[in-house]
Scaffold this active site. Structure first.
Site, PDB file in Angstrom:
ATOM      1  N   SER A   1      23.853 -16.767  21.427  1.00 20.05           N
ATOM      2  CA  SER A   1      23.289 -17.002  22.756  1.00 20.05           C
ATOM      3  C   SER A   1      22.830 -15.660  23.295  1.00 20.05           C
ATOM      4  CB  SER A   1      24.365 -17.590  23.679  1.00 20.05           C
ATOM      5  OG  SER A   1      23.971 -17.563  25.039  1.00 20.05           O
TER       6      SER A   1
ATOM      7  N   TYR B   1      33.157 -18.365  27.238  1.00 24.71           N
ATOM      8  CA  TYR B   1      31.953 -18.563  26.423  1.00 24.71           C
ATOM      9  C   TYR B   1      31.405 -17.225  25.931  1.00 24.71           C
ATOM     10  CZ  TYR B   1      27.229 -20.044  25.135  1.00 24.71           C
ATOM     11  OH  TYR B   1      26.064 -20.276  24.457  1.00 24.71           O
TER      12      TYR B   1
END
Length: 282
Positions: free
Chosen positions: A135, A148
């Site tokens: 990401s 995350y």
């Protein structure tokens, strides 16, 4: 050239987009799904070339046998796409340790187990491509995503190390860093920790509200991400990093610029920790 892909998490989102692009290009795809009722829906997309396997990447004991069975029936895996994962939204203080642990079980340890199951045969064949879907959140951080970000930063480090270790064997490694895409990441795939500490409301509430408001309006097109993945798989010298999306390019560049500026500002203190010229270590 037709290749065989193993893509984890193909039931929706970027995983489905990656699988769709590969199948439409004539490749064979083994896709992992969480539920048995998702098998037929995936396999009917391209009968004979789309193969679904039920696999939870946190069930590490099942991963190696599944990979061995797939290669025995379908053939050698040429491309591994580590896509399965999800997000946890919540401030660091409010996120329970067990929530952190499960985030890492899926996003990190599941990825490790799948990669270690596929890698030996790629190394033996002196060919293959391993892709880690991380990401832009593996390259920079935002408030409210500590679990995350921690998981994606971890995968970035693993991918960077692995790339150097397996390059002599002809195995390529690429970390893909998507920005905001029109998927279920901020919806069904997001675990939201209950907010209970009012002190964080001024910074966190607007972020959570904006993320919800942006659902379905994100800049990124999953189909274009699928085409981008094929482009690097087909490249003679694929990149070790590929940022997807102009938003990700801008936000990562901003974070890198801030890092460089802070490093320069504290440069002298950093260097002051070296031994002085001529001084010997006791």
């Amino acid at each position: 050239m037709s290749r065989t892909f193993l893509i984890t998490g193909v039931s929706s989102g970027l995983g489905r987009a990656f699988a769709t692009a590969a199948l439409e290009a004539g490749h064979t795809v083994i896709g992992t799904v969480r539920n048995p009722d998702q098998v037929a829906a995936f396999e009917q997309f391209a009968p004979g070339r789309a193969h679904a396997r039920v696999l939870d990447v946190t069930d590490t004991d099942a991963i190696a046998p599944t990979v061995a069975a797939v290669e025995g029936k379908v053939g050698p895996i040429d491309v591994l796409v580590n896509n399965a994962g999800y997000g946890v939204e919540g401030t660091f203080e409010e996120t329970p340790p067990d929530t952190f642990r499960h985030q890492f079980d899926v996003n990190v340890f599941g990825v490790i187990a799948v990669t270690q199951a596929v890698l030996p045969r790629m190394r033996e064949r002196r060919a293959g491509h391993i892709l880690f879907v991380t990401s832009m959140g593996g390259l920079r951080a935002f408030p409210g995503l500590a679990a995350y970000h921690g998981s994606k930063f971890a995968v970035e480090g693993i991918a960077a190390t692995l790339a150097q270790e397996v390059a002599p064997f002809g195995v390529h490694v690429t970390a893909i860093e998507p920005g905001s895409f029109r998927t279920d990441w901020a919806g069904r795939s997001m675990h939201r920790v209950e907010s209970t500490i009012a002190d964080y409301d001024p910074i966190f509430v607007p972020i959570r509200e904006r993320r919800l408001d942006m659902r379905g309006q994100q800049l990124g097109d999953p189909a274009q991400a699928g085409r981008a993945l094929l482009a690097i798989v087909e490249a003679e010298k694929p990149p070790t990093h590929l940022i997807l999306g102009s938003d990700a390019l801008r936000l990562v560049a901003d974070a890198r610029s801030a890092f460089d500026a802070e490093t320069a500002a504290w440069n002298e203190l950093s260097k002051s920790t070296d031994y002085l010229d001529g001084e010997q270590i006791a």
